[in-house]
Write a protein that holds these residues in place. Structure first.
Motif, PDB file in Angstrom:
ATOM      1  N   GLY A  36      15.585  -3.998  -5.837  1.00 51.15           N
ATOM      2  CA  GLY A  36      15.318  -3.140  -4.692  1.00 51.15           C
ATOM      3  C   GLY A  36      14.095  -2.271  -4.920  1.00 51.15           C
ATOM      4  N   TRP A  37      13.582  -1.687  -3.840  1.00 47.73           N
ATOM      5  CA  TRP A  37      12.409  -0.821  -3.951  1.00 47.73           C
ATOM      6  C   TRP A  37      12.447   0.294  -2.920  1.00 47.73           C
ATOM      7  CZ3 TRP A  37      11.371  -6.170  -2.723  1.00 47.73           C
ATOM      8  CH2 TRP A  37      11.151  -6.406  -1.366  1.00 47.73           C
ATOM      9  N   GLN A  38      11.605   1.285  -3.159  1.00 45.42           N
ATOM     10  CA  GLN A  38      11.469   2.440  -2.282  1.00 45.42           C
ATOM     11  C   GLN A  38      10.142   2.345  -1.528  1.00 45.42           C
ATOM     12  OE1 GLN A  38      13.993   4.668  -1.772  1.00 45.42           O
ATOM     13  NE2 GLN A  38      15.100   3.193  -3.078  1.00 45.42           N
ATOM     14  N   PRO A  39       9.899   3.226  -0.543  1.00 37.84           N
ATOM     15  CA  PRO A  39       8.645   3.167   0.221  1.00 37.84           C
ATOM     16  C   PRO A  39       7.430   3.078  -0.694  1.00 37.84           C
ATOM     17  CG  PRO A  39      10.104   4.766   1.210  1.00 37.84           C
ATOM     18  CD  PRO A  39      10.775   4.319  -0.059  1.00 37.84           C
ATOM     19  N   GLY A  40       6.493   2.225  -0.323  1.00 35.38           N
ATOM     20  CA  GLY A  40       5.328   1.984  -1.151  1.00 35.38           C
ATOM     21  C   GLY A  40       5.581   0.908  -2.187  1.00 35.38           C
TER      22      GLY A  40
ATOM     23  N   MET B  46       7.505  -8.307 -15.499  1.00 40.39           N
ATOM     24  CA  MET B  46       7.598  -9.152 -14.310  1.00 40.39           C
ATOM     25  C   MET B  46       7.568  -8.340 -13.011  1.00 40.39           C
ATOM     26  SD  MET B  46       7.887 -12.412 -15.203  1.00 40.39           S
ATOM     27  CE  MET B  46       8.963 -13.359 -14.121  1.00 40.39           C
ATOM     28  N   THR B  47       7.026  -7.140 -13.064  1.00 42.44           N
ATOM     29  CA  THR B  47       6.982  -6.290 -11.871  1.00 42.44           C
ATOM     30  C   THR B  47       5.903  -6.792 -10.916  1.00 42.44           C
ATOM     31  OG1 THR B  47       7.551  -4.410 -13.287  1.00 42.44           O
ATOM     32  CG2 THR B  47       6.827  -3.931 -11.030  1.00 42.44           C
ATOM     33  N   PRO B  48       6.271  -7.247  -9.721  1.00 41.93           N
ATOM     34  CA  PRO B  48       5.247  -7.692  -8.768  1.00 41.93           C
ATOM     35  C   PRO B  48       4.599  -6.507  -8.083  1.00 41.93           C
ATOM     36  CG  PRO B  48       7.403  -7.919  -7.781  1.00 41.93           C
ATOM     37  CD  PRO B  48       7.636  -7.430  -9.186  1.00 41.93           C
ATOM     38  N   THR B  49       3.368  -6.676  -7.682  1.00 42.53           N
ATOM     39  CA  THR B  49       2.687  -5.647  -6.894  1.00 42.53           C
ATOM     40  C   THR B  49       3.072  -5.822  -5.428  1.00 42.53           C
ATOM     41  OG1 THR B  49       0.776  -7.071  -6.508  1.00 42.53           O
ATOM     42  CG2 THR B  49       0.745  -5.697  -8.502  1.00 42.53           C
ATOM     43  N   ALA B  50       2.653  -4.866  -4.598  1.00 39.36           N
ATOM     44  CA  ALA B  50       2.904  -4.990  -3.157  1.00 39.36           C
ATOM     45  C   ALA B  50       2.258  -6.259  -2.617  1.00 39.36           C
ATOM     46  CB  ALA B  50       2.358  -3.760  -2.436  1.00 39.36           C
ATOM     47  N   LEU B  51       1.061  -6.584  -3.127  1.00 39.48           N
ATOM     48  CA  LEU B  51       0.379  -7.788  -2.681  1.00 39.48           C
ATOM     49  C   LEU B  51       1.148  -9.040  -3.117  1.00 39.48           C
ATOM     50  CD1 LEU B  51      -2.077  -9.028  -1.299  1.00 39.48           C
ATOM     51  CD2 LEU B  51      -3.295  -8.895  -3.489  1.00 39.48           C
ATOM     52  N   GLY B  52       1.688  -9.017  -4.335  1.00 42.89           N
ATOM     53  CA  GLY B  52       2.474 -10.147  -4.811  1.00 42.89           C
ATOM     54  C   GLY B  52       3.714 -10.365  -3.958  1.00 42.89           C
ATOM     55  N   LEU B  53       4.385  -9.271  -3.582  1.00 44.90           N
ATOM     56  CA  LEU B  53       5.564  -9.379  -2.729  1.00 44.90           C
ATOM     57  C   LEU B  53       5.200  -9.906  -1.341  1.00 44.90           C
ATOM     58  CD1 LEU B  53       7.369  -6.069  -3.706  1.00 44.90           C
ATOM     59  CD2 LEU B  53       8.302  -8.379  -4.014  1.00 44.90           C
TER      60      LEU B  53
ATOM     61  N   GLU C 283       6.115  -9.962   7.443  1.00 43.35           N
ATOM     62  CA  GLU C 283       6.251  -8.576   7.018  1.00 43.35           C
ATOM     63  C   GLU C 283       7.390  -8.421   6.025  1.00 43.35           C
ATOM     64  OE1 GLU C 283       6.751  -6.244  10.511  1.00 43.35           O
ATOM     65  OE2 GLU C 283       4.643  -6.362  11.096  1.00 43.35           O
ATOM     66  N   LEU C 284       7.360  -7.290   5.297  1.00 44.10           N
ATOM     67  CA  LEU C 284       8.402  -6.928   4.338  1.00 44.10           C
ATOM     68  C   LEU C 284       9.046  -5.613   4.766  1.00 44.10           C
ATOM     69  CD1 LEU C 284       6.621  -7.601   0.933  1.00 44.10           C
ATOM     70  CD2 LEU C 284       8.750  -8.648   1.644  1.00 44.10           C
ATOM     71  N   PRO C 285      10.313  -5.401   4.421  1.00 43.23           N
ATOM     72  CA  PRO C 285      10.923  -4.097   4.702  1.00 43.23           C
ATOM     73  C   PRO C 285      10.307  -3.014   3.822  1.00 43.23           C
ATOM     74  CG  PRO C 285      12.404  -5.429   3.369  1.00 43.23           C
ATOM     75  CD  PRO C 285      11.269  -6.327   3.767  1.00 43.23           C
ATOM     76  N   GLU C 286      10.168  -1.821   4.363  1.00 45.73           N
ATOM     77  CA  GLU C 286       9.594  -0.722   3.597  1.00 45.73           C
ATOM     78  C   GLU C 286      10.516  -0.307   2.455  1.00 45.73           C
ATOM     79  OE1 GLU C 286       6.696   0.976   3.647  1.00 45.73           O
ATOM     80  OE2 GLU C 286       5.955  -0.557   5.027  1.00 45.73           O
ATOM     81  N   VAL C 287      11.816  -0.411   2.701  1.00 46.88           N
ATOM     82  CA  VAL C 287      12.797  -0.043   1.686  1.00 46.88           C
ATOM     83  C   VAL C 287      13.790  -1.181   1.541  1.00 46.88           C
ATOM     84  CG1 VAL C 287      14.627   1.575   1.047  1.00 46.88           C
ATOM     85  CG2 VAL C 287      12.570   2.415   2.209  1.00 46.88           C
ATOM     86  N   LEU C 288      14.144  -1.490   0.312  1.00 41.15           N
ATOM     87  CA  LEU C 288      15.134  -2.540   0.060  1.00 41.15           C
ATOM     88  C   LEU C 288      16.128  -2.021  -0.971  1.00 41.15           C
ATOM     89  CD1 LEU C 288      16.151  -5.437   0.401  1.00 41.15           C
ATOM     90  CD2 LEU C 288      14.614  -6.111  -1.439  1.00 41.15           C
ATOM     91  N   GLU C 289      17.380  -1.897  -0.554  1.00 34.15           N
ATOM     92  CA  GLU C 289      18.421  -1.474  -1.476  1.00 34.15           C
ATOM     93  C   GLU C 289      18.837  -2.648  -2.354  1.00 34.15           C
ATOM     94  OE1 GLU C 289      19.333   1.552  -1.832  1.00 34.15           O
ATOM     95  OE2 GLU C 289      18.240   2.344  -0.097  1.00 34.15           O
TER      96      GLU C 289
END
Length: 298
Positions: A196-200, A256-263, A274-280
């Motif tokens: 999961g990720w947070q905004p940004g 193995m952390t992808p960047t925003a561009l990788g995602l 598009e991708l969700p801004e937040v993913l739990e």
């Protein structure tokens, strides 16, 4: 699914041609003796089907009937999403060998199936040049995984015409990757999806995994080759940098952390614009559930 006869266990025959055509159906009857299906007609596509059938008969004269049917379906989809690009694409097909022609048809069909699976009506592509680049690059990809990625980007183009500039950048990035790179990126983004990720697109912490796992994912046993692929992904801005241990020590843990561009590239290859801004971490959405299509099973 309409298949040619006899049915082969492998999805291709003559080394190239897929021996099946997928058509949309709906259930009109069900009972103890089974179910009844009818084909779903698509309003406004009759003229496109007639034209594409005539063009297919001219382009692929003497081909197996299933191949002609596949070509008809693919070209009808092309006429729907980019009528202004039809002449360019047909010129490209006429100048291509059989292998590249079939890959173009595969990409068109897979993109259409991706949209149909989500019950989405394809939108017209705003940039015919972008479509042409996707088909040209995709026709060079002999690997099924790479072809699925190109089909995914094409499907993403048909979902949101305002994303052409972003998808154009993704097309350039994908053209610089090979199957091994994509397998590693898929694994990184799958790990990110579970975390999961947070905004940004910020993660609680860096996502590491053992180097042996990366070698299994990519199928590359040579540690230096794995590091080379990781460096290539980092240089393209798709994953974070893996810091190598000092001296001649072997790399044991990989960042193995992808960047925003990788995602975004990962999502585009899955057919999402598009991708969700937040993913739990406990609720990964369906748009990123494409492991069965993209991740390499080792």
């Amino acid at each position: 699914v309409i298949r040619g006869s006899p049915v082969l266990s492998h999805p291709r025959f003559d080394g190239e041609l897929r021996r099946e055509v997928r058509l949309r159906t709906q259930c009109v009857r069900q009972g103890e003796d089974g179910i009844g299906l009818s084909f779903v007609s698509e309003p406004g596509r009759g003229a496109d089907w007639s034209r594409s059938m005539a063009i297919s008969a001219d382009l692929l004269a003497g081909s197996h009937p299933v191949r002609l049917f596949r070509s008809t379906k693919a070209l009808a989809f092309l006429m729907q999403i980019a009528p202004s690009a039809e002449a360019r694409v047909l010129q490209f097909i006429r100048g291509s060998n059989r292998e590249r022609t079939d890959r173009v048809l595969d990409i068109l069909l897979q993109a259409e199936e991706s949209l149909a699976a989500r019950n989405l009506e394809p939108q017209a592509i705003g940039s015919p040049i972008l479509l042409q680049r996707i088909l040209e690059y995709g026709s060079r990809a002999s690997d099924d995984q790479m072809q699925r990625c190109w089909a995914g980007l094409l499907a993403a183009c048909c979902m949101d015409g305002t994303q052409d500039e972003i998808i154009g950048r993704l097309v350039i990035l994908l053209s610089k990757l090979e199957s091994d790179h994509v397998s590693i990126l898929n694994a990184a983004c799958s790990k990110a999806r579970r975390a999961g990720w947070q905004p940004g697109f910020l993660f609680p912490s860096a996502l590491y995994c053992p180097a042996d796992e990366v070698r299994n994912i990519s199928g590359i046993r040579n540690p230096s080759a794995v590091e080379h692929n990781l460096n290539h992904l980092h240089q393209l801005g798709l994953v974070e940098k893996t810091v190598r241990p000092m001296g001649f020590a072997e790399l044991e843990q990989v960042n193995m952390t992808p960047t925003a561009l990788g995602l975004k590239l990962y999502a585009g290859c899955c057919g999402d614009a598009e991708l969700p801004e937040v993913l739990e971490s406990s609720s990964a959405p369906a748009i990123l559930e494409c492991r069965s299509k993209l991740e390499l099973a080792s």
